[in-house]
Scaffold this active site. Structure first.
Site, short mmCIF file in Angstrom:
data_model
loop_
_atom_site.label_atom_id
_atom_site.label_comp_id
_atom_site.label_asym_id
_atom_site.label_seq_id
_atom_site.Cartn_x
_atom_site.Cartn_y
_atom_site.Cartn_z
N ARG A 1 0.85 -1.20 0.00
CA ARG A 1 0.00 0.00 0.00
C ARG A 1 0.87 1.24 0.00
O ARG A 1 1.51 1.56 1.00
CB ARG A 1 -0.93 0.00 1.22
CG ARG A 1 -1.79 1.27 1.30
CD ARG A 1 -3.00 1.12 2.20
NE ARG A 1 -2.66 1.01 3.61
CZ ARG A 1 -3.55 1.16 4.60
NH1 ARG A 1 -4.82 1.40 4.32
NH2 ARG A 1 -3.18 1.03 5.86
N ASP B 1 -3.23 3.19 13.83
CA ASP B 1 -2.45 3.78 12.76
C ASP B 1 -2.95 5.20 12.51
O ASP B 1 -3.72 5.73 13.30
CB ASP B 1 -2.47 2.90 11.49
CG ASP B 1 -3.84 2.82 10.84
OD1 ASP B 1 -4.75 3.60 11.21
OD2 ASP B 1 -4.00 1.99 9.94
#
Length: 539
Positions: A176, A459
């Protein structure tokens, strides 16, 4: 063997400047091929990237003027045409029932590859920080994992290595890259900063595309933070450019798109269509989606007011509409639908573990029953639970793309039904947002993008929803249900000091994080992404 004593020299293409520190081995990733690809992508696509970023602001302005998000009339033909499908499932991406996520540091890479998951989302985005060392060492670690040469010894002397070098027995890597909004300040092309998205993409392609193909898989990506199908078209053009430059057949790259912004929820089919020759499906991203709801409708008063973030479950009407539409859309077009994150980190407290595992199992059972083909976990200890749930539904089938969910019919009003969300805004929730945002930012600024806080793997999305909720509550004079106090800038600043006094360590250790948090949480104007000003603070 890599020379660990000398600073490498890079073979720089014309117009390319690398300002980041060069450590031994960096030349393997910052190769001429990689930097030429960065330069080509920048020169061909940067003007369009800037156009798309400017177009995002126009959407917010239109919403501020009273318009609501809706399905696009100009792309109705794409949605109404039942004949098109995405590309067939790529090698290594047929069965995705459990996907492990995490940053690409060396230890995590090995643990993820040994986790037993079907896929590893190797995250250079929200679970990573764009510190220069992470940008270069991430693809280097992924290359070594594909080649089977990766090893790591911790400072305590513990050794880590792959349990097997047979790639068919290891998770498929899906990398990603950063979202379109982030720059890379350490690589300049013709004197300009480059796109963080395209740098991450190019470095991985140059280092790992051919090794992945040699291993019987391919270069696969998760695409984050898109807000419009033309941003997906931009990615598709980047894929074509890169495949042609590296001599790889078009269609080799496959991408799964995160539907984690509010505007993108109204353009799922269009996003699949733009990437159809390179598409591997869509994913439901919870926290960023909630963050985007606030960001997009921030000027509309209490119309889109959300309660405490932990009160917003996936069964809330607007979240249910979003996930059911995602499954329906994907399976209609032959694409995978991948569910959301189980962020729990197993602890030594069996009572906490049992409650958390029961909650995770119920969440995954809902996803599997709804037709999702797989789901995410943030810790190796959760892989088996997720696998068991999907095994029970899938059996020997690799996925359930044939479950078309033709019973689903979602309207724009369904996606916009935020006010129907049950729950309250509380001082406990406000304190929790302050706590998590500051602790996370303190770690982020030192190079750690995935942080265990209160038994959850947090995150950047967590910090974004935390600070954006606080901003929303301040600007709507929200009254806290448990204390009766009104949320003001002064109250947030007061509670911030109280939270800091309770955090482990020296409060001075959190000063930079606190300044960054307050910069975006209590300001008059809403910052589109907290990682943008935080990146400028990062060494």
């Amino acid at each position: 063997m890599t020379d660990t004593t000398t600073t490498p020299t890079l073979d720089l293409p014309d117009g390319v400047e690398v300002t980041g520190e060069l450590r031994p081995g960096y030349e393997e990733i910052l190769s001429r091929t990689a930097l030429e690809l960065v330069a080509t992508l920048h020169r061909e696509l940067e003007p369009r990237r800037q156009e798309r970023l400017a177009a995002r602001k126009e959407v917010v302005r239109a919403v501020a003027d009273g318009q609501d998000l809706d399905f696009l009339t100009e792309t109705a033909s794409v949605r109404e045409d039942d004949s098109w499908r995405v590309a067939p499932h790529a090698p290594g991406l047929v069965d995705r029932r459990v996907e492990m996520t995490g940053p690409t540091d060396r230890k995590m890479t090995i643990n993820a590859m040994n986790s037993g998951a079907k896929v590893w989302l190797a995250d250079q985005e929200d679970a990573n920080t764009p510190m220069w060392a992470n940008i270069v060492e991430g693809p280097r670690n992924l290359r070594d994992a594909v080649l089977g040469t990766i090893e790591f010894t911790s400072p305590e002397g513990k050794e880590y290595r792959l349990t097997t070098t047979d790639q068919s027995q290891l998770p498929t890597i899906v990398m990603r890259p950063r979202g379109w909004h982030l720059d890379e300040k350490h690589i300049l092309v013709d004197g300009q900063r480059t796109s963080g998205s395209l740098v991450d993409f190019a470095l991985y392609m140059a280092a790992c595309a051919q090794p992945q193909l040699d291993a019987g898989k391919g270069p696969y990506f998760y695409l984050a933070k898109m807000e419009h199908h033309l941003e997906a078209r931009l990615w598709n053009d980047a894929f074509v450019i890169a495949q042609d430059a590296l001599g790889i057949p078009r269609g080799t790259i496959r991408a799964t798109c995160l539907i984690e912004t509010y505007p993108a929820a109204f353009q799922m089919e269009e996003i699949l269509y733009e990437l159809r020759d390179h598409s591997a499906g869509l994913n439901a991203g919870r926290w960023d989606y909630l963050f985007s709801v606030i960001k997009t409708y921030r000027t509309r008063g209490a119309e889109m007011l959300l309660p405490d973030r932990n009160a917003v479950t996936m069964t809330a009407p607007f979240m249910r509409a979003y996930t059911e539409l995602l499954v329906r859309t994907c399976h209609k077009r032959g694409a995978h639908a991948i569910g959301g994150m189980a962020a729990f980190i197993p602890s030594k407290d069996e009572e906490i573990n049992k409650a958390a595992f029961d909650k995770v199992r119920a969440d995954k059972e809902r996803e599997a029953a709804d037709g999702f083909d797989g789901s995410w976990v943030a810790h190796p200890g959760m892989v088996q639970t997720c696998k068991e749930v999907f095994d029970a539904v899938l059996g020997d089938r690799p996925n359930q793309v044939d479950k078309l969910r033709e019973d689903v019919s979602v309207t724009a009003a369904d996606l916009l039904s935020v006010r129907e969300t049950p729950g309250e805004v509380t001082e406990a929730g406000l304190r929790a947002n302050i706590d998590v945002a500051i602790q996370y930012l303190a770690a982020w600024l030192t190079g750690r993008g995935a942080v265990g806080i209160h038994n959850l793997m947090e995150d950047a999305a967590t910090a974004e929803i935390s600070r954006s909720q606080i901003w929303q509550w301040i600007h709507n004079d929200v009254t806290l249900a448990d204390t009766g106090r009104t949320v003001t800038r002064e109250l947030v600043e007061q509670l911030t000091q109280e939270v800091l006094a309770e955090l482990p360590g020296d409060p001075a250790d959190y000063q930079e994080a606190t300044d960054t948090f307050l910069q975006v949480a209590v300001a008059d104007d809403f910052a589109d992404f907290l990682t943008v000003p935080a990146y400028e603070r990062m060494a």
